[in-house]
Design a protein around this motif. Sequence first.
Motif, PDB file in Angstrom:
ATOM      1  N   UNK A  18       5.123   1.211  -0.498  1.00  0.00           N
ATOM      2  CA  UNK A  18       5.692   0.815  -1.776  1.00  0.00           C
ATOM      3  C   UNK A  18       6.527  -0.463  -1.707  1.00  0.00           C
ATOM      4  N   UNK A  19       7.121  -0.737  -0.572  1.00  0.00           N
ATOM      5  CA  UNK A  19       7.980  -1.910  -0.478  1.00  0.00           C
ATOM      6  C   UNK A  19       8.055  -2.398   0.970  1.00  0.00           C
ATOM      7  N   UNK A  20       8.742  -3.501   1.141  1.00  0.00           N
ATOM      8  CA  UNK A  20       8.840  -4.128   2.457  1.00  0.00           C
ATOM      9  C   UNK A  20       9.511  -3.233   3.505  1.00  0.00           C
ATOM     10  N   UNK A  21      10.617  -2.541   3.204  1.00  0.00           N
ATOM     11  CA  UNK A  21      11.213  -1.666   4.232  1.00  0.00           C
ATOM     12  C   UNK A  21      10.262  -0.569   4.710  1.00  0.00           C
ATOM     13  N   UNK A  22       9.454  -0.016   3.810  1.00  0.00           N
ATOM     14  CA  UNK A  22       8.485   1.011   4.227  1.00  0.00           C
ATOM     15  C   UNK A  22       7.422   0.407   5.128  1.00  0.00           C
ATOM     16  N   UNK A  23       7.029  -0.834   4.831  1.00  0.00           N
ATOM     17  CA  UNK A  23       6.044  -1.512   5.662  1.00  0.00           C
ATOM     18  C   UNK A  23       6.612  -1.792   7.056  1.00  0.00           C
ATOM     19  N   UNK A  38       5.008  -8.291  12.268  1.00  0.00           N
ATOM     20  CA  UNK A  38       5.346  -8.616  10.882  1.00  0.00           C
ATOM     21  C   UNK A  38       5.157 -10.108  10.600  1.00  0.00           C
ATOM     22  N   UNK A  39       5.505 -10.947  11.562  1.00  0.00           N
ATOM     23  CA  UNK A  39       5.255 -12.387  11.404  1.00  0.00           C
ATOM     24  C   UNK A  39       3.763 -12.668  11.255  1.00  0.00           C
ATOM     25  N   UNK A  40       2.948 -12.040  12.088  1.00  0.00           N
ATOM     26  CA  UNK A  40       1.495 -12.224  12.027  1.00  0.00           C
ATOM     27  C   UNK A  40       0.974 -11.750  10.674  1.00  0.00           C
ATOM     28  N   UNK A  41       1.412 -10.584  10.236  1.00  0.00           N
ATOM     29  CA  UNK A  41       0.973 -10.050   8.946  1.00  0.00           C
ATOM     30  C   UNK A  41       1.364 -10.974   7.801  1.00  0.00           C
ATOM     31  N   UNK A  42       2.576 -11.491   7.842  1.00  0.00           N
ATOM     32  CA  UNK A  42       3.039 -12.395   6.793  1.00  0.00           C
ATOM     33  C   UNK A  42       2.215 -13.683   6.765  1.00  0.00           C
ATOM     34  N   UNK A  43       1.931 -14.258   7.929  1.00  0.00           N
ATOM     35  CA  UNK A  43       1.100 -15.465   7.977  1.00  0.00           C
ATOM     36  C   UNK A  43      -0.295 -15.196   7.415  1.00  0.00           C
ATOM     37  N   UNK A  44      -0.892 -14.083   7.778  1.00  0.00           N
ATOM     38  CA  UNK A  44      -2.221 -13.744   7.280  1.00  0.00           C
ATOM     39  C   UNK A  44      -2.180 -13.561   5.770  1.00  0.00           C
ATOM     40  N   UNK A  45      -1.186 -12.829   5.279  1.00  0.00           N
ATOM     41  CA  UNK A  45      -1.089 -12.556   3.845  1.00  0.00           C
ATOM     42  C   UNK A  45      -0.878 -13.831   3.041  1.00  0.00           C
ATOM     43  N   UNK A  46      -0.053 -14.733   3.540  1.00  0.00           N
ATOM     44  CA  UNK A  46       0.240 -15.975   2.809  1.00  0.00           C
ATOM     45  C   UNK A  46      -0.954 -16.924   2.799  1.00  0.00           C
ATOM     46  N   UNK A  47      -1.757 -16.907   3.849  1.00  0.00           N
ATOM     47  CA  UNK A  47      -2.897 -17.825   3.944  1.00  0.00           C
ATOM     48  C   UNK A  47      -4.191 -17.220   3.419  1.00  0.00           C
ATOM     49  N   UNK A  48      -4.195 -15.917   3.151  1.00  0.00           N
ATOM     50  CA  UNK A  48      -5.419 -15.240   2.707  1.00  0.00           C
ATOM     51  C   UNK A  48      -5.837 -15.731   1.324  1.00  0.00           C
ATOM     52  N   UNK A  49      -7.117 -15.633   1.065  1.00  0.00           N
ATOM     53  CA  UNK A  49      -7.653 -16.017  -0.229  1.00  0.00           C
ATOM     54  C   UNK A  49      -7.350 -14.972  -1.284  1.00  0.00           C
ATOM     55  N   UNK A  50      -7.977 -15.128  -2.432  1.00  0.00           N
ATOM     56  CA  UNK A  50      -7.728 -14.212  -3.550  1.00  0.00           C
ATOM     57  C   UNK A  50      -8.201 -12.793  -3.247  1.00  0.00           C
ATOM     58  N   UNK A 167      -1.902  -2.929  -1.004  1.00  0.00           N
ATOM     59  CA  UNK A 167      -0.509  -2.483  -0.991  1.00  0.00           C
ATOM     60  C   UNK A 167       0.387  -3.485  -0.272  1.00  0.00           C
ATOM     61  N   UNK A 168      -0.102  -4.024   0.832  1.00  0.00           N
ATOM     62  CA  UNK A 168       0.682  -5.014   1.587  1.00  0.00           C
ATOM     63  C   UNK A 168       0.832  -6.285   0.776  1.00  0.00           C
ATOM     64  N   UNK A 169      -0.242  -6.702   0.120  1.00  0.00           N
ATOM     65  CA  UNK A 169      -0.158  -7.916  -0.697  1.00  0.00           C
ATOM     66  C   UNK A 169       0.887  -7.769  -1.793  1.00  0.00           C
ATOM     67  N   UNK A 170       0.915  -6.609  -2.434  1.00  0.00           N
ATOM     68  CA  UNK A 170       1.901  -6.424  -3.492  1.00  0.00           C
ATOM     69  C   UNK A 170       3.317  -6.321  -2.923  1.00  0.00           C
ATOM     70  N   UNK A 171       3.481  -5.659  -1.781  1.00  0.00           N
ATOM     71  CA  UNK A 171       4.809  -5.543  -1.159  1.00  0.00           C
ATOM     72  C   UNK A 171       5.323  -6.912  -0.736  1.00  0.00           C
ATOM     73  N   UNK A 172       4.466  -7.745  -0.165  1.00  0.00           N
ATOM     74  CA  UNK A 172       4.885  -9.074   0.273  1.00  0.00           C
ATOM     75  C   UNK A 172       5.090 -10.013  -0.900  1.00  0.00           C
ATOM     76  N   UNK A 173       4.328  -9.860  -1.962  1.00  0.00           N
ATOM     77  CA  UNK A 173       4.482 -10.751  -3.114  1.00  0.00           C
ATOM     78  C   UNK A 173       5.795 -10.471  -3.855  1.00  0.00           C
ATOM     79  N   UNK A 174       6.304  -9.248  -3.768  1.00  0.00           N
ATOM     80  CA  UNK A 174       7.578  -8.924  -4.419  1.00  0.00           C
ATOM     81  C   UNK A 174       8.768  -9.495  -3.665  1.00  0.00           C
ATOM     82  N   UNK A 175       8.576  -9.902  -2.401  1.00  0.00           N
ATOM     83  CA  UNK A 175       9.694 -10.407  -1.614  1.00  0.00           C
ATOM     84  C   UNK A 175       9.922 -11.880  -1.849  1.00  0.00           C
ATOM     85  N   UNK A 176       8.971 -12.570  -2.435  1.00  0.00           N
ATOM     86  CA  UNK A 176       9.111 -14.022  -2.635  1.00  0.00           C
ATOM     87  C   UNK A 176       9.781 -14.343  -3.937  1.00  0.00           C
TER      88      UNK A 176
END
Length: 176
Positions: A18-23, A38-50, A167-176
């Motif tokens: 549901x959120x970043x702390x759970x992830x 977490x750094x690797x996941x964040x880089x992948x999520x930020x660079x991933x396509x639609x 779920x990860x995309x939505x959790x990471x998008x809420x942190x920005x």
Amino acid sequence: MFHQPDLFDLPRPPRPVPDLPAMVERISLVSKRPRYALLVLNLIAKAAGTNGSLGPYVPVDRDMVPVRDWLCQALAPLANRDCRRLAMVETVRAELALGRPGDTADAERRVEEEVQSRIMRSGRTNISRAVSDLVRAGLLRRHYQGYRIDHANRGAQREAVYTVTPEVRSALSRTC
């Protein structure tokens, strides 16, 4: 009748993130290096396509680089402050200095090239381990794409493709 629950019960699917702390908590349960994962996941999520996928190649300048090499290059500055890097530089200097007197500028260039090569080699391994932890945590999917067909296994000129779960995309998008 004898019943063994560990053999017949289906494993529970992971709870939604549901959120970043759970992830972060889920990553810490499966990874020995949760911050790095977490750094690797964040880089992948930020660079991933639609569609949430990244790979098999990432455009860098005017070249296409395999996704694992791109991730390794992005995280390579983390190795610059590491005391092990200083020890590696001294080891490489000692190895390359054996019986080769000559230009010091050329020798330093060779030392730096060899150190970068070793950092990339170990970095690729670290990326693979982090991605395996993220796959095990249910936060990322990995498949291989290449020579003939998409495939679950690597090899035969195939490169990795990483897909972040919704779920990860939505959790990471809420942190920005």
